[in-house]
Design a protein around this motif. Structure first.
Motif, PDB file in Angstrom:
ATOM      1  N   PHE A  79       7.657  15.217   2.295  1.00 34.44           N
ATOM      2  CA  PHE A  79       6.512  14.425   1.840  1.00 34.44           C
ATOM      3  C   PHE A  79       5.449  15.329   1.228  1.00 34.44           C
ATOM      4  O   PHE A  79       4.899  15.021   0.159  1.00 34.44           O
ATOM      5  N   GLU A  80       5.133  16.448   1.889  1.00 30.80           N
ATOM      6  CA  GLU A  80       4.105  17.351   1.369  1.00 30.80           C
ATOM      7  C   GLU A  80       4.502  17.934   0.024  1.00 30.80           C
ATOM      8  O   GLU A  80       3.674  18.048  -0.891  1.00 30.80           O
ATOM      9  N   LEU A  81       5.765  18.305  -0.131  1.00 27.52           N
ATOM     10  CA  LEU A  81       6.234  18.840  -1.406  1.00 27.52           C
ATOM     11  C   LEU A  81       6.040  17.836  -2.533  1.00 27.52           C
ATOM     12  O   LEU A  81       5.488  18.158  -3.588  1.00 27.52           O
ATOM     13  N   VAL A  82       6.501  16.609  -2.288  1.00 26.62           N
ATOM     14  CA  VAL A  82       6.421  15.578  -3.329  1.00 26.62           C
ATOM     15  C   VAL A  82       4.974  15.185  -3.591  1.00 26.62           C
ATOM     16  O   VAL A  82       4.548  15.046  -4.753  1.00 26.62           O
ATOM     17  N   ASP A  83       4.204  15.014  -2.531  1.00 24.12           N
ATOM     18  CA  ASP A  83       2.817  14.590  -2.680  1.00 24.12           C
ATOM     19  C   ASP A  83       2.019  15.609  -3.483  1.00 24.12           C
ATOM     20  O   ASP A  83       1.243  15.248  -4.379  1.00 24.12           O
ATOM     21  N   ARG A  84       2.212  16.876  -3.183  1.00 25.15           N
ATOM     22  CA  ARG A  84       1.493  17.912  -3.924  1.00 25.15           C
ATOM     23  C   ARG A  84       1.963  17.986  -5.374  1.00 25.15           C
ATOM     24  O   ARG A  84       1.165  18.190  -6.290  1.00 25.15           O
ATOM     25  N   ALA A  85       3.259  17.820  -5.576  1.00 25.66           N
ATOM     26  CA  ALA A  85       3.791  17.861  -6.948  1.00 25.66           C
ATOM     27  C   ALA A  85       3.207  16.731  -7.787  1.00 25.66           C
ATOM     28  O   ALA A  85       2.784  16.936  -8.934  1.00 25.66           O
ATOM     29  N   LEU A  86       3.156  15.529  -7.222  1.00 22.23           N
ATOM     30  CA  LEU A  86       2.642  14.378  -7.968  1.00 22.23           C
ATOM     31  C   LEU A  86       1.157  14.498  -8.272  1.00 22.23           C
ATOM     32  O   LEU A  86       0.675  13.963  -9.275  1.00 22.23           O
TER      33      LEU A  86
ATOM     34  N   LYS B 138       0.819  -1.218   0.000  1.00 21.51           N
ATOM     35  CA  LYS B 138       0.000   0.000   0.000  1.00 21.51           C
ATOM     36  C   LYS B 138       0.861   1.280   0.000  1.00 21.51           C
ATOM     37  O   LYS B 138       0.636   2.207   0.775  1.00 21.51           O
ATOM     38  N   VAL B 139       1.833   1.302  -0.875  1.00 22.13           N
ATOM     39  CA  VAL B 139       2.713   2.466  -1.038  1.00 22.13           C
ATOM     40  C   VAL B 139       1.966   3.538  -1.826  1.00 22.13           C
ATOM     41  O   VAL B 139       1.471   3.274  -2.924  1.00 22.13           O
ATOM     42  N   VAL B 140       1.876   4.755  -1.268  1.00 20.11           N
ATOM     43  CA  VAL B 140       1.112   5.808  -1.951  1.00 20.11           C
ATOM     44  C   VAL B 140       1.876   6.378  -3.142  1.00 20.11           C
ATOM     45  O   VAL B 140       1.273   6.762  -4.142  1.00 20.11           O
ATOM     46  N   TRP B 141       3.176   6.449  -3.017  1.00 16.96           N
ATOM     47  CA  TRP B 141       4.004   6.818  -4.163  1.00 16.96           C
ATOM     48  C   TRP B 141       5.456   6.423  -3.900  1.00 16.96           C
ATOM     49  O   TRP B 141       5.842   6.136  -2.769  1.00 16.96           O
TER      50      TRP B 141
ATOM     51  N   ASP C 193      15.731   4.409 -17.966  1.00 18.62           N
ATOM     52  CA  ASP C 193      15.186   3.122 -18.440  1.00 18.62           C
ATOM     53  C   ASP C 193      13.664   3.044 -18.343  1.00 18.62           C
ATOM     54  O   ASP C 193      13.078   2.013 -18.687  1.00 18.62           O
ATOM     55  N   GLY C 194      13.011   4.105 -17.828  1.00 18.88           N
ATOM     56  CA  GLY C 194      11.558   4.167 -17.896  1.00 18.88           C
ATOM     57  C   GLY C 194      10.800   3.640 -16.699  1.00 18.88           C
ATOM     58  O   GLY C 194       9.636   3.238 -16.835  1.00 18.88           O
ATOM     59  N   ILE C 195      11.394   3.688 -15.507  1.00 16.25           N
ATOM     60  CA  ILE C 195      10.692   3.181 -14.330  1.00 16.25           C
ATOM     61  C   ILE C 195       9.399   3.946 -14.065  1.00 16.25           C
ATOM     62  O   ILE C 195       8.382   3.349 -13.692  1.00 16.25           O
ATOM     63  N   VAL C 196       9.415   5.265 -14.294  1.00 16.27           N
ATOM     64  CA  VAL C 196       8.211   6.065 -14.044  1.00 16.27           C
ATOM     65  C   VAL C 196       7.100   5.673 -15.012  1.00 16.27           C
ATOM     66  O   VAL C 196       5.926   5.589 -14.628  1.00 16.27           O
ATOM     67  N   ASP C 197       7.455   5.403 -16.250  1.00 15.93           N
ATOM     68  CA  ASP C 197       6.478   4.968 -17.249  1.00 15.93           C
ATOM     69  C   ASP C 197       5.863   3.626 -16.859  1.00 15.93           C
ATOM     70  O   ASP C 197       4.640   3.427 -16.975  1.00 15.93           O
ATOM     71  N   ASP C 198       6.710   2.702 -16.380  1.00 18.47           N
ATOM     72  CA  ASP C 198       6.208   1.386 -15.981  1.00 18.47           C
ATOM     73  C   ASP C 198       5.276   1.490 -14.775  1.00 18.47           C
ATOM     74  O   ASP C 198       4.243   0.809 -14.719  1.00 18.47           O
ATOM     75  N   PHE C 199       5.643   2.333 -13.812  1.00 17.97           N
ATOM     76  CA  PHE C 199       4.773   2.527 -12.655  1.00 17.97           C
ATOM     77  C   PHE C 199       3.431   3.126 -13.085  1.00 17.97           C
ATOM     78  O   PHE C 199       2.368   2.703 -12.611  1.00 17.97           O
ATOM     79  N   ALA C 200       3.484   4.109 -13.971  1.00 15.66           N
ATOM     80  CA  ALA C 200       2.243   4.745 -14.438  1.00 15.66           C
ATOM     81  C   ALA C 200       1.349   3.734 -15.154  1.00 15.66           C
ATOM     82  O   ALA C 200       0.125   3.724 -14.970  1.00 15.66           O
ATOM     83  N   ALA C 201       1.964   2.872 -15.961  1.00 14.91           N
ATOM     84  CA  ALA C 201       1.191   1.854 -16.677  1.00 14.91           C
ATOM     85  C   ALA C 201       0.522   0.877 -15.712  1.00 14.91           C
ATOM     86  O   ALA C 201      -0.521   0.300 -16.024  1.00 14.91           O
ATOM     87  N   ALA C 202       1.124   0.730 -14.510  1.00 18.62           N
ATOM     88  CA  ALA C 202       0.559  -0.161 -13.495  1.00 18.62           C
ATOM     89  C   ALA C 202      -0.396   0.581 -12.555  1.00 18.62           C
ATOM     90  O   ALA C 202      -0.867   0.003 -11.572  1.00 18.62           O
ATOM     91  N   GLY C 203      -0.665   1.854 -12.859  1.00 11.41           N
ATOM     92  CA  GLY C 203      -1.583   2.632 -12.045  1.00 11.41           C
ATOM     93  C   GLY C 203      -0.967   3.174 -10.768  1.00 11.41           C
ATOM     94  O   GLY C 203      -1.678   3.508  -9.820  1.00 11.41           O
ATOM     95  N   LEU C 204       0.371   3.281 -10.744  1.00  8.01           N
ATOM     96  CA  LEU C 204       1.083   3.757  -9.552  1.00  8.01           C
ATOM     97  C   LEU C 204       1.804   5.064  -9.826  1.00  8.01           C
ATOM     98  O   LEU C 204       2.213   5.341 -10.969  1.00  8.01           O
ATOM     99  N   LYS C 205       1.979   5.852  -8.784  1.00  7.76           N
ATOM    100  CA  LYS C 205       2.666   7.139  -8.905  1.00  7.76           C
ATOM    101  C   LYS C 205       4.129   6.991  -8.500  1.00  7.76           C
ATOM    102  O   LYS C 205       4.442   6.385  -7.476  1.00  7.76           O
ATOM    103  N   ALA C 206       5.005   7.568  -9.324  1.00  2.00           N
ATOM    104  CA  ALA C 206       6.433   7.593  -9.006  1.00  2.00           C
ATOM    105  C   ALA C 206       6.951   8.998  -9.269  1.00  2.00           C
ATOM    106  O   ALA C 206       6.627   9.615 -10.296  1.00  2.00           O
ATOM    107  N   PHE C 207       7.752   9.502  -8.347  1.00  4.92           N
ATOM    108  CA  PHE C 207       8.274  10.858  -8.438  1.00  4.92           C
ATOM    109  C   PHE C 207       9.585  10.837  -9.199  1.00  4.92           C
ATOM    110  O   PHE C 207      10.593  10.320  -8.729  1.00  4.92           O
ATOM    111  N   GLY C 208       9.541  11.406 -10.387  1.00  2.00           N
ATOM    112  CA  GLY C 208      10.683  11.450 -11.283  1.00  2.00           C
ATOM    113  C   GLY C 208      10.165  11.626 -12.694  1.00  2.00           C
ATOM    114  O   GLY C 208       8.993  11.350 -12.981  1.00  2.00           O
ATOM    115  N   PRO C 209      11.013  12.082 -13.607  1.00  2.00           N
ATOM    116  CA  PRO C 209      10.578  12.275 -14.990  1.00  2.00           C
ATOM    117  C   PRO C 209      10.387  10.957 -15.713  1.00  2.00           C
ATOM    118  O   PRO C 209      10.981   9.938 -15.350  1.00  2.00           O
TER     119      PRO C 209
END
Length: 418
Positions: free
Chosen positions: A305-312, A67-70, A81-97
């Motif tokens: 946490f608040e900075l990243v959470d709001r950014a995402l 239950k990781v929120v991001w 290598d596209g970790i953020v893209d893979d997380f997004a495709a799985a419906g998960l949020k990852a902080f990074g380009p």
């Protein structure tokens, strides 16, 4: 009552130690996991997870089951290598380009084209796919000349060649080593600074700035490394020059990211040099730097946490509040780093000293019986009312260590007059 959540940090070095430690301090966070993490993280309540940072599927499964929120991604190779893209495709949020935006670090040529397209000042440069053409052009840049590998090199793929013979040899070695492209640049003169911009699709906040020390040995001698120490704030940087960096570099960079539809959610590191002609960009990195992260995050009073959470979540970003105290850190590295660092030296338990913290990186064993695992082993750091006091405390700690198979620089902060 604040509902506490779980977050995941990807990576294992000193940068990830500092990120995870800062997130674990947040009132919003129940547990920070770090994959794969390192054995020192238990000292700050962070739980290492035995999943390789390259195992995107395993990381995604873990994030779902715990239950990781991001997820906060530390290393550049994962981002490229596209970790953020893979997380997004799985419906998960990852902080990074995403992978496209991560090319700003993944390819020097790509980054320079971006700067050219959007009016970001940088060095005069050209890129080459052919050894003969590069050698034929090297005299155009004068000497010393900067020669850069095009791809990721862990902060070590840059050579400043003082003369033509060295430049020719370096070009030949880089192409022989498998480089498909390299970049030649004029050598800019001035002090170098690290600026970190937290981005949320065109909205941004600037984190505390720092100065890194890339060369292995005192007096900026020896080969380039990932960084041997850092400090913040920067007394030698005037408010006028800092504002020029924002106006002439940050603003056109962020505008370019918007115009180019990069949808950037993450950290953009801007390596800057203050020349007589004004600020110029040396390079972009698409993540926090190591070792700068270890000294800037302790100065951040705003909840990370608040900075990243709001950014995402594309919410208004809180203002960044900065501790007035100075932060100073020196890396303890393995003998032979960066070319051939030794492994397995006995470190034992690091001694304790009031006001001194240890951010662990390449270590194995247990906190009571540590061993070196190559490269940069750990960072000794502190915060104090002045940079001088912080400097003196860190070096007082280092001077009592008996670690013959390790080394550190004795002149971190010299450009600040320390």
């Amino acid at each position: 009552m604040v509902e506490k959540v779980n977050v995941l940090v990807v990576g294992e070095g000193g940068r990830e130690f500092a990120i995870a430690k800062k997130l674990q301090e947040s009132e919003h966070v129940k547990q920070v996991y770090c994959a794969p993490g390192n054995v020192g993280m238990s000292a700050v309540g962070v739980q290492p997870v035995d999943i390789a940072e390259t195992d995107f599927a395993g990381l995604i499964d873990f994030a779902k089951s715990h239950k990781v929120v991001w997820t906060f991604v530390g290393p550049e190779d994962c981002l490229v290598d596209g970790i953020v893209d893979d997380f997004a495709a799985a419906g998960l949020k990852a902080f990074g380009p995403n992978a496209r935006a991560a090319q700003l670090e993944g390819s020097k040529d790509y980054a320079l084209n971006f700067m050219n397209n959007y009016g970001v000042p940088t060095a005069r440069h050209a890129s080459y796919r052919d050894q003969t053409a590069a050698i034929a052009s090297v005299d155009q840049f004068g000497f010393p000349v900067v020669i850069k590998e095009n791809g990721l090199a862990g902060g070590k793929g840059v050579v400043i060649a003082r003369d033509r013979a060295t430049a020719v040899q370096t070009i030949k070695e880089m192409f022989a080593g498998g480089q498909a492209r390299l970049v030649l640049e004029e050598c800019l003169v001035g002090q170098e600074y690290s600026m970190f911009v937290l981005l949320s699709n065109g909205h941004y906040r600037i984190l505390p700035m720092a100065q890194d020390h890339k060369r292995a040995y005192d007096g900026d001698k020896g080969p380039n490394t990932g960084g041997m120490g850092a400090y913040s704030p920067l007394p030698q940087l005037s408010a006028t020059d800092r504002q020029a960096m924002v106006d002439q570099v940050v603003t056109p960079t962020v505008n370019g990211l918007v115009k180019g539809e990069y949808h950037y959610h993450g950290i953009l590191y801007i390596g800057l040099i203050m020349t007589v002609a004004g600020p110029k960009v040396i390079e972009y990195n698409v993540r926090l730097g190591d070792p700068e992260t270890q000294v800037i995050l302790p100065r951040l009073k705003t909840d990370l946490f608040e900075l990243v959470d709001r950014a995402l979540n594309d919410q208004p970003l809180p203002e960044v509040e900065v501790d007035s105290r100075a932060s100073f850190g020196v890396v303890l590295a393995s003998k032979g780093y960066p070319q051939k660092p030794i492994h397995g030296q006995k470190l034992g338990a690091m001694p304790q000293m009031a006001g001194v913290d240890i951010d662990y990186a390449n270590v194995s064993g247990t906190l009571a019986d540590l061993q070196g695992a190559g490269g940069r082993l750990l960072m000794v750091l502190t915060q104090a009312t002045t940079l001088q006091k912080a400097h003196d405390r860190v070096y007082a700690y280092l001077s009592q260590l008996d670690k013959p198979e390790c080394f550190y620089r004795n002149d971190i902060g010299a450009k600040a007059g320390l």
